[in-house]
Write a protein that holds these residues in place. Sequence first.
Motif, PDB file in Angstrom:
ATOM      1  N   MET A   1       0.824  -1.191   0.000  1.00  0.00           N
ATOM      2  CA  MET A   1       0.000   0.000   0.000  1.00  0.00           C
ATOM      3  C   MET A   1       0.862   1.247   0.000  1.00  0.00           C
ATOM      4  O   MET A   1       2.033   1.205   0.351  1.00  0.00           O
ATOM      5  CB  MET A   1      -0.939  -0.026   1.214  1.00  0.00           C
ATOM      6  CG  MET A   1      -0.291   0.389   2.524  1.00  0.00           C
ATOM      7  SD  MET A   1      -1.237  -0.164   3.933  1.00  0.00           S
ATOM      8  CE  MET A   1      -2.464   1.078   4.055  1.00  0.00           C
ATOM      9  N   ILE A   2       0.268   2.318  -0.399  1.00  0.00           N
ATOM     10  CA  ILE A   2       0.939   3.598  -0.259  1.00  0.00           C
ATOM     11  C   ILE A   2       0.472   4.135   1.087  1.00  0.00           C
ATOM     12  O   ILE A   2      -0.673   4.508   1.264  1.00  0.00           O
ATOM     13  CB  ILE A   2       0.511   4.567  -1.376  1.00  0.00           C
ATOM     14  CG1 ILE A   2       0.993   4.077  -2.734  1.00  0.00           C
ATOM     15  CG2 ILE A   2       0.998   5.969  -1.097  1.00  0.00           C
ATOM     16  CD1 ILE A   2       2.366   4.462  -3.143  1.00  0.00           C
ATOM     17  N   HIS A 146       1.376   1.328  -8.442  1.00  0.00           N
ATOM     18  CA  HIS A 146       2.077   0.672  -7.341  1.00  0.00           C
ATOM     19  C   HIS A 146       1.218  -0.465  -6.767  1.00  0.00           C
ATOM     20  O   HIS A 146       1.729  -1.557  -6.479  1.00  0.00           O
ATOM     21  CB  HIS A 146       2.394   1.714  -6.256  1.00  0.00           C
ATOM     22  CG  HIS A 146       2.850   1.144  -4.943  1.00  0.00           C
ATOM     23  ND1 HIS A 146       4.183   0.946  -4.649  1.00  0.00           N
ATOM     24  CD2 HIS A 146       2.145   0.725  -3.855  1.00  0.00           C
ATOM     25  CE1 HIS A 146       4.273   0.432  -3.417  1.00  0.00           C
ATOM     26  NE2 HIS A 146       3.056   0.299  -2.915  1.00  0.00           N
ATOM     27  N   GLU A 147      -0.083  -0.214  -6.634  1.00  0.00           N
ATOM     28  CA  GLU A 147      -0.977  -1.237  -6.067  1.00  0.00           C
ATOM     29  C   GLU A 147      -1.086  -2.437  -7.005  1.00  0.00           C
ATOM     30  O   GLU A 147      -1.135  -3.578  -6.549  1.00  0.00           O
ATOM     31  CB  GLU A 147      -2.366  -0.646  -5.779  1.00  0.00           C
ATOM     32  CG  GLU A 147      -2.359   0.582  -4.870  1.00  0.00           C
ATOM     33  CD  GLU A 147      -1.605   0.373  -3.566  1.00  0.00           C
ATOM     34  OE1 GLU A 147      -1.599  -0.766  -3.064  1.00  0.00           O
ATOM     35  OE2 GLU A 147      -1.004   1.337  -3.058  1.00  0.00           O
ATOM     36  N   HIS A 150       1.710  -4.630  -6.426  1.00  0.00           N
ATOM     37  CA  HIS A 150       1.478  -5.600  -5.343  1.00  0.00           C
ATOM     38  C   HIS A 150       0.705  -6.812  -5.889  1.00  0.00           C
ATOM     39  O   HIS A 150       0.966  -7.952  -5.500  1.00  0.00           O
ATOM     40  CB  HIS A 150       0.642  -4.982  -4.214  1.00  0.00           C
ATOM     41  CG  HIS A 150       1.431  -4.100  -3.287  1.00  0.00           C
ATOM     42  ND1 HIS A 150       2.553  -4.533  -2.612  1.00  0.00           N
ATOM     43  CD2 HIS A 150       1.248  -2.813  -2.907  1.00  0.00           C
ATOM     44  CE1 HIS A 150       3.019  -3.542  -1.854  1.00  0.00           C
ATOM     45  NE2 HIS A 150       2.248  -2.481  -2.024  1.00  0.00           N
ATOM     46  N   GLU A 214       7.596  -3.533  -1.043  1.00  0.00           N
ATOM     47  CA  GLU A 214       7.080  -2.216  -1.425  1.00  0.00           C
ATOM     48  C   GLU A 214       7.907  -1.637  -2.581  1.00  0.00           C
ATOM     49  O   GLU A 214       7.364  -1.061  -3.516  1.00  0.00           O
ATOM     50  CB  GLU A 214       7.114  -1.253  -0.228  1.00  0.00           C
ATOM     51  CG  GLU A 214       6.074  -1.542   0.846  1.00  0.00           C
ATOM     52  CD  GLU A 214       4.653  -1.324   0.365  1.00  0.00           C
ATOM     53  OE1 GLU A 214       4.444  -0.540  -0.574  1.00  0.00           O
ATOM     54  OE2 GLU A 214       3.744  -1.963   0.926  1.00  0.00           O
ATOM     55  N   TYR A 252       8.427   3.741   4.302  1.00  0.00           N
ATOM     56  CA  TYR A 252       8.572   2.340   4.738  1.00  0.00           C
ATOM     57  C   TYR A 252       9.967   2.085   5.308  1.00  0.00           C
ATOM     58  O   TYR A 252      10.120   1.405   6.324  1.00  0.00           O
ATOM     59  CB  TYR A 252       8.281   1.375   3.588  1.00  0.00           C
ATOM     60  CG  TYR A 252       6.810   1.253   3.332  1.00  0.00           C
ATOM     61  CD1 TYR A 252       6.006   0.480   4.171  1.00  0.00           C
ATOM     62  CD2 TYR A 252       6.200   1.933   2.285  1.00  0.00           C
ATOM     63  CE1 TYR A 252       4.646   0.384   3.959  1.00  0.00           C
ATOM     64  CE2 TYR A 252       4.844   1.838   2.068  1.00  0.00           C
ATOM     65  CZ  TYR A 252       4.071   1.064   2.910  1.00  0.00           C
ATOM     66  OH  TYR A 252       2.727   0.976   2.709  1.00  0.00           O
TER      67      TYR A 252
END
Length: 270
Positions: A1-2, A146-147, A150, A214, A252
Amino acid sequence: MIGLGTNYNLNCSTYTPAFKNNPYYGGGYAAPSAVDSAAKTLGSAALLQIIAMSLQTLSQWCSAKLMQGKSFADNNIVRNIARDMAEKNNLKITLGYVDEANKHIFESRYNAPNAFNQVAKGANAFFSSNLNLAVAPKSKPYLILHEIGHGVNASKGKFMRFLQNSRYKLASLPTALLLTNGLLPKSQEDGKTFIERHAGKIGFAAFLPTIIEEGIASIRGINAAKAAKQVYGNKINLAPLKKNYFFAWMTYLISGLLLGVSMKQTMLSE
Ligand SMILES: [Zn+2]
Protein backbone atom coordinates in the motif's frame (compact mmCIF):
# COMPACT_ATOMS: atom_id res chain seq x y z
CA MET A 1 0.00 0.00 0.00
CA ILE A 2 0.94 3.60 -0.26
CA GLY A 3 0.92 4.39 3.41
CA LEU A 4 1.43 8.12 3.24
CA GLY A 5 3.13 7.84 6.57
CA THR A 6 0.15 8.13 8.81
CA ASN A 7 -1.14 4.61 9.08
CA TYR A 8 2.01 2.62 8.77
CA ASN A 9 4.45 4.36 11.02
CA LEU A 10 5.55 2.36 13.97
CA ASN A 11 6.75 4.79 16.55
CA CYS A 12 8.12 3.93 19.93
CA SER A 13 4.89 4.77 21.70
CA THR A 14 3.15 2.15 19.59
CA TYR A 15 5.53 -0.53 20.66
CA THR A 16 6.76 0.28 24.13
CA PRO A 17 3.54 -0.04 26.16
CA ALA A 18 3.17 -3.68 25.19
CA PHE A 19 6.32 -4.45 27.11
CA LYS A 20 5.72 -2.43 30.21
CA ASN A 21 3.11 -4.72 31.72
CA ASN A 22 4.40 -7.90 30.25
CA PRO A 23 4.80 -10.41 33.07
CA TYR A 24 7.36 -12.33 31.05
CA TYR A 25 9.56 -9.33 30.70
CA GLY A 26 12.45 -10.06 32.96
CA GLY A 27 16.02 -11.18 32.85
CA GLY A 28 17.88 -8.24 34.38
CA TYR A 29 21.59 -8.28 33.76
CA ALA A 30 24.20 -7.77 36.40
CA ALA A 31 26.31 -4.73 35.66
CA PRO A 32 29.84 -4.18 36.98
CA SER A 33 28.80 -0.87 38.48
CA ALA A 34 25.18 0.05 38.90
CA VAL A 35 25.86 3.80 38.69
CA ASP A 36 28.02 3.57 35.57
CA SER A 37 25.48 1.34 33.96
CA ALA A 38 22.57 3.63 34.81
CA ALA A 39 24.40 6.65 33.39
CA LYS A 40 25.23 4.73 30.24
CA THR A 41 21.66 3.56 29.82
CA LEU A 42 20.34 7.05 30.34
CA GLY A 43 22.73 8.39 27.67
CA SER A 44 21.76 5.70 25.19
CA ALA A 45 18.07 6.17 25.96
CA ALA A 46 18.26 9.91 25.29
CA LEU A 47 20.19 9.33 22.07
CA LEU A 48 17.69 6.72 20.89
CA GLN A 49 14.83 9.09 21.66
CA ILE A 50 16.47 11.82 19.58
CA ILE A 51 16.98 9.39 16.70
CA ALA A 52 13.37 8.21 16.92
CA MET A 53 12.03 11.76 16.90
CA SER A 54 14.25 12.76 13.97
CA LEU A 55 13.07 9.74 12.00
CA GLN A 56 9.44 10.60 12.73
CA THR A 57 10.00 14.16 11.54
CA LEU A 58 11.65 12.89 8.36
CA SER A 59 8.78 10.48 7.79
CA GLN A 60 6.21 13.28 8.16
CA TRP A 61 8.21 15.36 5.69
CA CYS A 62 8.18 12.50 3.17
CA SER A 63 4.43 12.06 3.66
CA ALA A 64 3.85 15.76 3.09
CA LYS A 65 5.92 15.59 -0.12
CA LEU A 66 3.89 12.60 -1.20
CA MET A 67 0.60 14.40 -0.55
CA GLN A 68 1.77 17.27 -2.76
CA GLY A 69 2.74 14.88 -5.56
CA LYS A 70 1.81 15.63 -9.15
CA SER A 71 0.59 13.21 -11.78
CA PHE A 72 2.95 11.89 -14.43
CA ALA A 73 0.33 12.03 -17.20
CA ASP A 74 -3.27 12.93 -17.95
CA ASN A 75 -5.67 10.95 -15.71
CA ASN A 76 -7.19 9.07 -18.68
CA ILE A 77 -3.76 7.99 -19.86
CA VAL A 78 -2.90 6.85 -16.35
CA ARG A 79 -6.05 4.72 -16.24
CA ASN A 80 -5.24 3.19 -19.65
CA ILE A 81 -1.73 2.32 -18.48
CA ALA A 82 -3.17 0.76 -15.32
CA ARG A 83 -5.63 -1.37 -17.31
CA ASP A 84 -2.88 -2.52 -19.70
CA MET A 85 -0.57 -3.33 -16.79
CA ALA A 86 -3.22 -5.54 -15.14
CA GLU A 87 -4.05 -7.23 -18.48
CA LYS A 88 -0.44 -7.90 -19.45
CA ASN A 89 0.11 -9.60 -16.10
CA ASN A 90 -3.09 -11.65 -16.39
CA LEU A 91 -4.48 -10.14 -13.21
CA LYS A 92 -8.19 -10.61 -12.76
CA ILE A 93 -8.58 -7.64 -10.48
CA THR A 94 -10.93 -4.69 -10.38
CA LEU A 95 -9.33 -1.28 -10.59
CA GLY A 96 -11.25 1.29 -8.60
CA TYR A 97 -10.92 5.08 -8.49
CA VAL A 98 -12.59 6.35 -5.36
CA ASP A 99 -13.92 9.76 -4.39
CA GLU A 100 -16.47 11.01 -1.88
CA ALA A 101 -19.28 10.67 -4.44
CA ASN A 102 -18.73 6.99 -5.29
CA LYS A 103 -17.18 5.54 -2.13
CA HIS A 104 -20.52 4.19 -0.85
CA ILE A 105 -20.73 2.02 -3.98
CA PHE A 106 -17.40 0.40 -3.06
CA GLU A 107 -18.40 0.10 0.59
CA SER A 108 -21.56 -1.82 -0.19
CA ARG A 109 -20.15 -3.87 -3.08
CA TYR A 110 -17.26 -5.11 -0.93
CA ASN A 111 -19.19 -5.05 2.33
CA ALA A 112 -16.40 -2.96 3.84
CA PRO A 113 -17.67 0.12 5.65
CA ASN A 114 -14.99 2.78 6.25
CA ALA A 115 -12.39 0.92 4.16
CA PHE A 116 -12.46 3.58 1.46
CA ASN A 117 -12.57 6.77 3.54
CA GLN A 118 -8.86 7.51 3.34
CA VAL A 119 -8.78 6.63 -0.35
CA ALA A 120 -11.69 8.98 -1.08
CA LYS A 121 -9.80 11.74 0.72
CA GLY A 122 -6.73 11.17 -1.45
CA ALA A 123 -4.66 9.95 1.49
CA ASN A 124 -4.32 6.25 0.72
CA ALA A 125 -4.43 3.56 -1.94
CA PHE A 126 -4.44 -0.19 -1.47
CA PHE A 127 -4.45 -3.62 -3.05
CA SER A 128 -6.44 -6.48 -1.55
CA SER A 129 -5.79 -10.01 -2.77
CA ASN A 130 -8.91 -11.21 -0.93
CA LEU A 131 -11.15 -8.73 -2.72
CA ASN A 132 -9.21 -8.89 -6.01
CA LEU A 133 -9.23 -5.15 -5.89
CA ALA A 134 -6.78 -2.31 -6.35
CA VAL A 135 -7.98 1.19 -5.50
CA ALA A 136 -6.57 4.69 -5.70
CA PRO A 137 -8.08 8.12 -5.13
CA LYS A 138 -9.89 9.43 -8.21
CA SER A 139 -7.81 12.58 -7.82
CA LYS A 140 -4.54 10.58 -7.80
CA PRO A 141 -5.01 7.63 -10.13
CA TYR A 142 -1.23 7.31 -10.58
CA LEU A 143 -1.03 5.67 -7.13
CA ILE A 144 -2.74 2.61 -8.58
CA LEU A 145 0.27 1.44 -10.60
CA HIS A 146 2.08 0.67 -7.34
CA GLU A 147 -0.98 -1.24 -6.07
CA ILE A 148 -1.15 -3.27 -9.28
CA GLY A 149 2.55 -3.95 -8.61
CA HIS A 150 1.48 -5.60 -5.34
CA GLY A 151 -1.04 -7.62 -7.37
CA VAL A 152 1.74 -8.79 -9.69
CA ASN A 153 3.88 -9.69 -6.67
CA ALA A 154 0.99 -11.72 -5.23
CA SER A 155 0.84 -13.70 -8.47
CA LYS A 156 4.57 -14.43 -8.58
CA GLY A 157 4.87 -17.45 -6.32
CA LYS A 158 5.96 -18.33 -2.85
CA PHE A 159 8.88 -15.98 -2.22
CA MET A 160 6.99 -12.86 -3.22
CA ARG A 161 4.02 -13.94 -1.14
CA PHE A 162 6.32 -14.54 1.82
CA LEU A 163 7.59 -10.97 1.49
CA GLN A 164 4.03 -9.73 1.22
CA ASN A 165 2.71 -11.66 4.21
CA SER A 166 5.60 -10.92 6.53
CA ARG A 167 4.11 -7.58 7.51
CA TYR A 168 1.11 -9.23 9.16
CA LYS A 169 3.38 -11.29 11.35
CA LEU A 170 5.14 -8.16 12.60
CA ALA A 171 2.50 -7.45 15.21
CA SER A 172 3.53 -10.42 17.32
CA LEU A 173 7.26 -9.76 17.00
CA PRO A 174 7.84 -7.72 20.20
CA THR A 175 6.07 -10.28 22.39
CA ALA A 176 7.85 -13.14 20.66
CA LEU A 177 11.23 -11.48 21.23
CA LEU A 178 10.52 -10.86 24.88
CA LEU A 179 9.34 -14.39 25.50
CA THR A 180 12.43 -15.72 23.77
CA ASN A 181 14.76 -13.29 25.49
CA GLY A 182 13.89 -14.65 28.94
CA LEU A 183 15.01 -18.11 27.82
CA LEU A 184 18.33 -17.12 26.29
CA PRO A 185 21.66 -17.41 28.08
CA LYS A 186 23.48 -14.20 28.95
CA SER A 187 26.99 -13.71 27.69
CA GLN A 188 29.79 -13.79 30.30
CA GLU A 189 31.32 -10.67 28.77
CA ASP A 190 28.57 -8.06 28.84
CA GLY A 191 25.74 -9.88 30.61
CA LYS A 192 23.46 -9.48 27.59
CA THR A 193 21.52 -12.02 25.59
CA PHE A 194 21.77 -12.27 21.82
CA ILE A 195 18.44 -10.45 21.48
CA GLU A 196 19.51 -7.64 23.82
CA ARG A 197 22.71 -7.14 21.83
CA HIS A 198 21.03 -7.18 18.42
CA ALA A 199 17.57 -5.75 19.21
CA GLY A 200 17.92 -2.91 16.69
CA LYS A 201 19.05 -5.13 13.84
CA ILE A 202 16.37 -7.73 14.58
CA GLY A 203 13.66 -5.06 14.57
CA PHE A 204 14.85 -3.65 11.25
CA ALA A 205 15.31 -7.12 9.73
CA ALA A 206 11.70 -7.96 10.58
CA PHE A 207 10.57 -5.00 8.52
CA LEU A 208 13.00 -5.59 5.65
CA PRO A 209 10.75 -7.96 3.65
CA THR A 210 8.06 -5.26 3.63
CA ILE A 211 10.55 -2.61 2.52
CA ILE A 212 11.73 -4.86 -0.33
CA GLU A 213 8.24 -5.84 -1.44
CA GLU A 214 7.08 -2.22 -1.43
CA GLY A 215 10.11 -1.28 -3.52
CA ILE A 216 9.43 -4.03 -6.06
CA ALA A 217 5.75 -2.99 -6.36
CA SER A 218 6.86 0.56 -7.15
CA ILE A 219 9.47 -0.55 -9.69
CA ARG A 220 6.80 -2.59 -11.50
CA GLY A 221 4.55 0.48 -11.62
CA ILE A 222 7.33 2.73 -12.90
CA ASN A 223 8.28 0.16 -15.55
CA ALA A 224 4.67 0.00 -16.77
CA ALA A 225 4.63 3.79 -17.15
CA LYS A 226 8.04 3.70 -18.86
CA ALA A 227 6.84 1.09 -21.38
CA ALA A 228 3.78 3.23 -22.15
CA LYS A 229 6.08 6.02 -23.34
CA GLN A 230 6.27 4.13 -26.65
CA VAL A 231 2.57 4.81 -27.13
CA TYR A 232 2.13 8.19 -25.47
CA GLY A 233 5.57 9.73 -25.98
CA ASN A 234 6.11 12.99 -24.19
CA LYS A 235 2.60 12.98 -22.76
CA ILE A 236 4.29 10.93 -20.08
CA ASN A 237 6.78 12.50 -17.70
CA LEU A 238 8.26 9.82 -15.49
CA ALA A 239 10.01 12.19 -13.06
CA PRO A 240 7.03 12.98 -10.79
CA LEU A 241 6.06 9.31 -10.64
CA LYS A 242 9.55 8.27 -9.59
CA LYS A 243 9.63 11.05 -7.04
CA ASN A 244 6.23 10.10 -5.56
CA TYR A 245 7.11 6.46 -5.31
CA PHE A 246 10.48 7.29 -3.79
CA PHE A 247 8.90 9.33 -0.99
CA ALA A 248 6.34 6.57 -0.38
CA TRP A 249 9.14 4.01 -0.15
CA MET A 250 11.12 6.24 2.20
CA THR A 251 8.24 6.14 4.69
CA TYR A 252 8.57 2.34 4.74
CA LEU A 253 12.34 2.47 5.13
CA ILE A 254 11.91 4.90 8.02
CA SER A 255 9.27 2.67 9.61
CA GLY A 256 11.80 -0.17 9.56
CA LEU A 257 14.45 2.01 11.18
CA LEU A 258 11.92 3.15 13.78
CA LEU A 259 11.02 -0.41 14.59
CA GLY A 260 14.72 -1.15 15.11
CA VAL A 261 15.08 1.88 17.39
CA SER A 262 11.97 0.98 19.39
CA MET A 263 13.24 -2.58 19.88
CA LYS A 264 16.49 -1.17 21.20
CA GLN A 265 14.58 1.19 23.50
CA THR A 266 12.56 -1.70 24.82
CA MET A 267 15.68 -3.65 25.69
CA LEU A 268 17.10 -0.58 27.47
CA SER A 269 13.98 0.37 29.37
CA GLU A 270 14.11 -2.73 31.52
ZN1 LIG B 1 2.42 -0.62 -1.18
